[in-house]
Design a protein around this motif. Structure first.
Motif, PDB file in Angstrom:
ATOM      1  N   PHE A   1       0.824  -1.204   0.000  1.00 32.61           N
ATOM      2  CA  PHE A   1       0.000   0.000   0.000  1.00 32.61           C
ATOM      3  C   PHE A   1       0.862   1.261   0.000  1.00 32.61           C
ATOM      4  CE2 PHE A   1      -2.736  -3.278   1.689  1.00 32.61           C
ATOM      5  CZ  PHE A   1      -3.946  -3.004   1.095  1.00 32.61           C
ATOM      6  N   PRO A   2       0.328   2.358  -0.595  1.00 31.10           N
ATOM      7  CA  PRO A   2      -0.948   2.469  -1.308  1.00 31.10           C
ATOM      8  C   PRO A   2      -0.932   1.694  -2.626  1.00 31.10           C
ATOM      9  CG  PRO A   2      -0.100   4.640  -0.672  1.00 31.10           C
ATOM     10  CD  PRO A   2       1.013   3.669  -0.491  1.00 31.10           C
ATOM     11  N   ILE A   3      -2.105   1.184  -3.000  1.00 36.72           N
ATOM     12  CA  ILE A   3      -2.250   0.479  -4.271  1.00 36.72           C
ATOM     13  C   ILE A   3      -2.446   1.521  -5.370  1.00 36.72           C
ATOM     14  CG2 ILE A   3      -3.561  -1.247  -5.559  1.00 36.72           C
ATOM     15  CD1 ILE A   3      -4.546  -2.333  -2.875  1.00 36.72           C
ATOM     16  N   LEU A   4      -1.540   1.512  -6.328  1.00 31.58           N
ATOM     17  CA  LEU A   4      -1.585   2.473  -7.436  1.00 31.58           C
ATOM     18  C   LEU A   4      -1.376   1.728  -8.751  1.00 31.58           C
ATOM     19  CD1 LEU A   4       0.635   5.252  -5.808  1.00 31.58           C
ATOM     20  CD2 LEU A   4      -1.859   5.275  -6.023  1.00 31.58           C
ATOM     21  N   PRO A   5      -1.775   2.302  -9.887  1.00 26.27           N
ATOM     22  CA  PRO A   5      -2.379   3.635 -10.059  1.00 26.27           C
ATOM     23  C   PRO A   5      -3.870   3.627  -9.724  1.00 26.27           C
ATOM     24  CG  PRO A   5      -2.159   2.555 -12.182  1.00 26.27           C
ATOM     25  CD  PRO A   5      -1.547   1.621 -11.181  1.00 26.27           C
ATOM     26  N   CYS A   6      -4.305   4.721  -9.116  1.00 34.06           N
ATOM     27  CA  CYS A   6      -5.718   4.869  -8.763  1.00 34.06           C
ATOM     28  C   CYS A   6      -6.034   6.366  -8.725  1.00 34.06           C
ATOM     29  CB  CYS A   6      -6.002   4.209  -7.412  1.00 34.06           C
ATOM     30  SG  CYS A   6      -7.738   4.252  -6.925  1.00 34.06           S
ATOM     31  N   PRO A   7      -6.453   6.943  -9.831  1.00 31.34           N
ATOM     32  CA  PRO A   7      -6.696   8.399  -9.910  1.00 31.34           C
ATOM     33  C   PRO A   7      -7.652   8.920  -8.829  1.00 31.34           C
ATOM     34  CG  PRO A   7      -6.733   7.426 -12.101  1.00 31.34           C
ATOM     35  CD  PRO A   7      -6.673   6.283 -11.136  1.00 31.34           C
ATOM     36  N   LYS A   8      -8.690   8.165  -8.506  1.00 35.20           N
ATOM     37  CA  LYS A   8      -9.648   8.633  -7.499  1.00 35.20           C
ATOM     38  C   LYS A   8      -8.966   8.769  -6.133  1.00 35.20           C
ATOM     39  CE  LYS A   8     -13.717   9.632  -5.770  1.00 35.20           C
ATOM     40  NZ  LYS A   8     -14.803   8.628  -5.799  1.00 35.20           N
ATOM     41  N   TYR A   9      -8.097   7.826  -5.802  1.00 30.51           N
ATOM     42  CA  TYR A   9      -7.369   7.901  -4.533  1.00 30.51           C
ATOM     43  C   TYR A   9      -6.439   9.113  -4.525  1.00 30.51           C
ATOM     44  CZ  TYR A   9      -3.892   6.818  -0.943  1.00 30.51           C
ATOM     45  OH  TYR A   9      -3.041   6.899   0.127  1.00 30.51           O
ATOM     46  N   LEU A  10      -5.750   9.361  -5.629  1.00 26.72           N
ATOM     47  CA  LEU A  10      -4.864  10.521  -5.703  1.00 26.72           C
ATOM     48  C   LEU A  10      -5.645  11.825  -5.573  1.00 26.72           C
ATOM     49  CD1 LEU A  10      -2.443   9.375  -8.545  1.00 26.72           C
ATOM     50  CD2 LEU A  10      -2.063   9.316  -6.076  1.00 26.72           C
ATOM     51  N   LYS A  11      -6.861  11.847  -6.104  1.00 30.55           N
ATOM     52  CA  LYS A  11      -7.722  13.030  -5.954  1.00 30.55           C
ATOM     53  C   LYS A  11      -8.123  13.210  -4.481  1.00 30.55           C
ATOM     54  CE  LYS A  11     -10.567  16.385  -7.270  1.00 30.55           C
ATOM     55  NZ  LYS A  11     -11.331  16.601  -6.028  1.00 30.55           N
ATOM     56  N   LEU A  12      -8.408  12.123  -3.803  1.00 31.49           N
ATOM     57  CA  LEU A  12      -8.735  12.195  -2.378  1.00 31.49           C
ATOM     58  C   LEU A  12      -7.540  12.693  -1.568  1.00 31.49           C
ATOM     59  CD1 LEU A  12     -10.761   8.869  -2.013  1.00 31.49           C
ATOM     60  CD2 LEU A  12     -11.671  11.175  -1.693  1.00 31.49           C
ATOM     61  N   GLN A  13      -6.338  12.297  -1.973  1.00 33.88           N
ATOM     62  CA  GLN A  13      -5.142  12.793  -1.309  1.00 33.88           C
ATOM     63  C   GLN A  13      -5.008  14.311  -1.492  1.00 33.88           C
ATOM     64  OE1 GLN A  13      -4.641  10.464   0.659  1.00 33.88           O
ATOM     65  NE2 GLN A  13      -2.495   9.951   0.331  1.00 33.88           N
ATOM     66  N   GLU A  14      -5.286  14.761  -2.701  1.00 33.47           N
ATOM     67  CA  GLU A  14      -5.222  16.202  -2.959  1.00 33.47           C
ATOM     68  C   GLU A  14      -6.276  16.948  -2.142  1.00 33.47           C
ATOM     69  OE1 GLU A  14      -3.583  19.567  -4.221  1.00 33.47           O
ATOM     70  OE2 GLU A  14      -2.799  17.535  -4.596  1.00 33.47           O
ATOM     71  N   ASP A  15      -7.469  16.359  -2.023  1.00 36.95           N
ATOM     72  CA  ASP A  15      -8.505  16.967  -1.182  1.00 36.95           C
ATOM     73  C   ASP A  15      -8.044  17.047   0.268  1.00 36.95           C
ATOM     74  OD1 ASP A  15     -10.079  17.110  -3.431  1.00 36.95           O
ATOM     75  OD2 ASP A  15     -11.298  15.346  -2.945  1.00 36.95           O
ATOM     76  N   THR A  16      -7.338  16.018   0.727  1.00 35.25           N
ATOM     77  CA  THR A  16      -6.844  15.991   2.099  1.00 35.25           C
ATOM     78  C   THR A  16      -5.852  17.121   2.336  1.00 35.25           C
ATOM     79  OG1 THR A  16      -7.085  13.576   2.098  1.00 35.25           O
ATOM     80  CG2 THR A  16      -5.800  14.534   3.887  1.00 35.25           C
ATOM     81  N   ARG A  17      -5.036  17.418   1.342  1.00 34.67           N
ATOM     82  CA  ARG A  17      -4.055  18.504   1.476  1.00 34.67           C
ATOM     83  C   ARG A  17      -4.726  19.863   1.665  1.00 34.67           C
ATOM     84  NH1 ARG A  17      -1.786  15.390  -2.866  1.00 34.67           N
ATOM     85  NH2 ARG A  17      -0.022  14.162  -2.082  1.00 34.67           N
ATOM     86  N   HIS A  18      -5.974  19.979   1.262  1.00 32.22           N
ATOM     87  CA  HIS A  18      -6.706  21.240   1.423  1.00 32.22           C
ATOM     88  C   HIS A  18      -7.644  21.216   2.634  1.00 32.22           C
ATOM     89  CE1 HIS A  18      -5.496  21.451  -2.873  1.00 32.22           C
ATOM     90  NE2 HIS A  18      -5.381  22.740  -2.611  1.00 32.22           N
ATOM     91  N   SER A  19      -7.608  20.138   3.398  1.00 35.24           N
ATOM     92  CA  SER A  19      -8.472  20.039   4.576  1.00 35.24           C
ATOM     93  C   SER A  19      -7.951  20.955   5.684  1.00 35.24           C
ATOM     94  CB  SER A  19      -8.510  18.600   5.087  1.00 35.24           C
ATOM     95  OG  SER A  19      -7.238  18.227   5.611  1.00 35.24           O
ATOM     96  N   PRO A  20      -8.832  21.448   6.556  1.00 33.53           N
ATOM     97  CA  PRO A  20      -8.389  22.329   7.653  1.00 33.53           C
ATOM     98  C   PRO A  20      -7.323  21.675   8.535  1.00 33.53           C
ATOM     99  CG  PRO A  20     -10.775  22.401   7.415  1.00 33.53           C
ATOM    100  CD  PRO A  20     -10.291  21.317   6.507  1.00 33.53           C
ATOM    101  N   GLU A  21      -7.475  20.378   8.808  1.00 36.21           N
ATOM    102  CA  GLU A  21      -6.506  19.711   9.686  1.00 36.21           C
ATOM    103  C   GLU A  21      -5.110  19.700   9.060  1.00 36.21           C
ATOM    104  OE1 GLU A  21      -5.907  15.530  12.190  1.00 36.21           O
ATOM    105  OE2 GLU A  21      -7.730  15.860  11.011  1.00 36.21           O
TER     106      GLU A  21
END
Length: 421
Positions: A150-170
């Motif tokens: 892990f992480p299992i790649l390639p997985c575009p949706k997972y990479l998008k979720l990672q990018e969303d996490t980078r913009h999270s308040p935490e």
């Protein structure tokens, strides 16, 4: 007195029969799955200013150490004691299956573990001077491993979720609060950059060096080390949680959860199977992804040779239950883990039902972003149309060729030429 003694004997006999009947109907362990992390290793890299480069480690970077070998041998011994009476006293190839990632330290950990679990005895001793026997450990190339690495790649949706996490308040707040600290780390280590996602490597390097009595730099004070550990633990949560944890689970740890559930279900439905135990030799990220998907993660990196245990029991009623345990401390027994929404001893059907939310029906399809799905459909459609057009052209050319090559029938042949000659 004689009558009283006879009555006591009868009562003792009845009690003995009742106890024997109870024992015969006691719940039975039917199947076990283990997911464990490799043992102690050397760091996977060094930082530019590190005085301890790869030559400081006998086998180089990322390799299992003798401490790690001993840790897994001891885990194998602990598993031998835990499953005494369930597993055969000697190795039986039908009752155990071991799979590892295709990495030296996990393969070697599995072998050390098996040495503790199945010390040879009797006819299995092939050399009286060697208290070990070869037991197969299965693997697939890292590039093909879609189960344990892990992480299992390639997985575009997972990479998008990672990018969303980078913009999270935490994530944003954590970065802001540690910006000066990470600048200090960059200056002291000689790295070109340092982020919440990469700082774990510095924590790991210093941890490995301290465990092996290598000197640490003056800037690596206890306070700095504690802060690095906190950031390292945050980086694991970043991988599989914080934002979209359930969606990430479907694309990552849920893949392993689905396979484990499949194995457990098959064991419950196939009483005649000899297979009793499946062991997966893996990494901290594997355990992190698995426990995040199960929603039992304690927020800390899984230590060396830690082991997540799934046990399938058949109850007196004939129904099946699943229990989970986590062994992360060799000085104490594994502690129980409870799947949210169920009791520790969870009915198999309920266990399965609760986990369906993190199991993807079509992993490859779910990994695609919405626009990519449409693009893929268009491309597939164009390819199909192109193939049909190509076949039609080939068919038309074939028909024309056959028409030209066929005999034209009876014709009068002029002999004018022969007369002229």
């Amino acid at each position: 007195m004689a009558g009283s003694g006879g009555l006591d004997s009868v009562l003792r006999l009845l009690i003995g029969l009742l106890l024997a009947a109870h024992v015969s109907q006691a719940r039975q362990l039917r199947f076990v799955t283990l997911v464990y992390r490799h043992g102690d290793r050397s760091p996977v890299r060094a930082y530019p200013k590190d005085p301890h480069q790869e030559s400081a480690w006998p086998q180089g970077f990322g390799q299992l150490t003798q401490i790690g070998m001993k840790q897994h041998w001891e885990l194998g011994q602990a598993l031998r004691a835990r499953y005494k009476g369930f597993l055969n006293e000697t190795y039986n190839r039908h009752e155990i299956y071991v799979r590892s990632t295709d990495v030296d330290r996990t393969l070697m950990s599995a072998e050390a573990n098996l040495a503790g679990l199945y010390p040879p005895d009797g006819i299995q001793v092939f050399n009286p001077n060697i208290t070990w026997q070869p037991i197969p450990v299965h693997t697939v190339p890292e590039s093909e491993d879609q189960l344990l690495k892990f992480p299992i790649l390639p997985c575009p949706k997972y990479l998008k979720l990672q990018e969303d996490t980078r913009h999270s308040p935490e994530y944003v707040n954590k970065t802001r609060d540690n910006l000066d600290f990470m600048k200090m780390v960059v200056n002291e280590t000689g790295l070109s950059t340092c982020t919440l996602e990469s700082v774990w490597t510095i924590s790991d390097i210093l941890f490995c060096e301290s465990r092996h009595n290598l000197s640490l730099p003056a800037w690596a004070t206890p306070e700095v080390l504690a802060r690095l550990i906190d950031l390292k633990d945050f980086s694991f949560r970043f991988l599989f949680g914080i934002t979209g944890q359930e969606q990430k689970a479907r694309l990552q740890g849920g893949v392993l959860v689905g396979q484990i559930l499949k194995n457990i279900t098959e064991a419950a439905h196939n009483a005649s199977s000899d297979l009793k135990l499946i062991a997966y030799s893996t990494h901290d990220t594997t355990l992190g992804a698995l426990q995040m998907a199960l929603d039992v993660y304690n927020g800390k990196q899984a230590p060396y040779a830690s082991c997540h245990i799934f046990e399938l029991y058949q109850e007196n009623s004939g129904n099946f239950t699943v229990e989970m345990y986590f062994r992360n401390d060799s000085s104490r027994a594994p502690y129980p883990l409870t799947l949210p929404g169920c009791d520790h001893s969870c009915p198999l059907e309920h266990f399965q039902s609760l986990l369906q939310r993190v199991i993807a029906e079509d992993w490859r399809k779910e990994c695609q972003l919405p626009g990519q799905n449409k693009d893929t459909e268009v491309i597939v459609g164009l390819v199909i149309c192109g193939c049909i057009l190509f076949l039609l052209i080939v068919l038309m050319l074939t028909v024309l060729f056959r028409q030209k090559s066929q005999p034209v029938g009876y014709q009068h042949v002029s002999d004018l030429g022969e007369e002229h000659s």
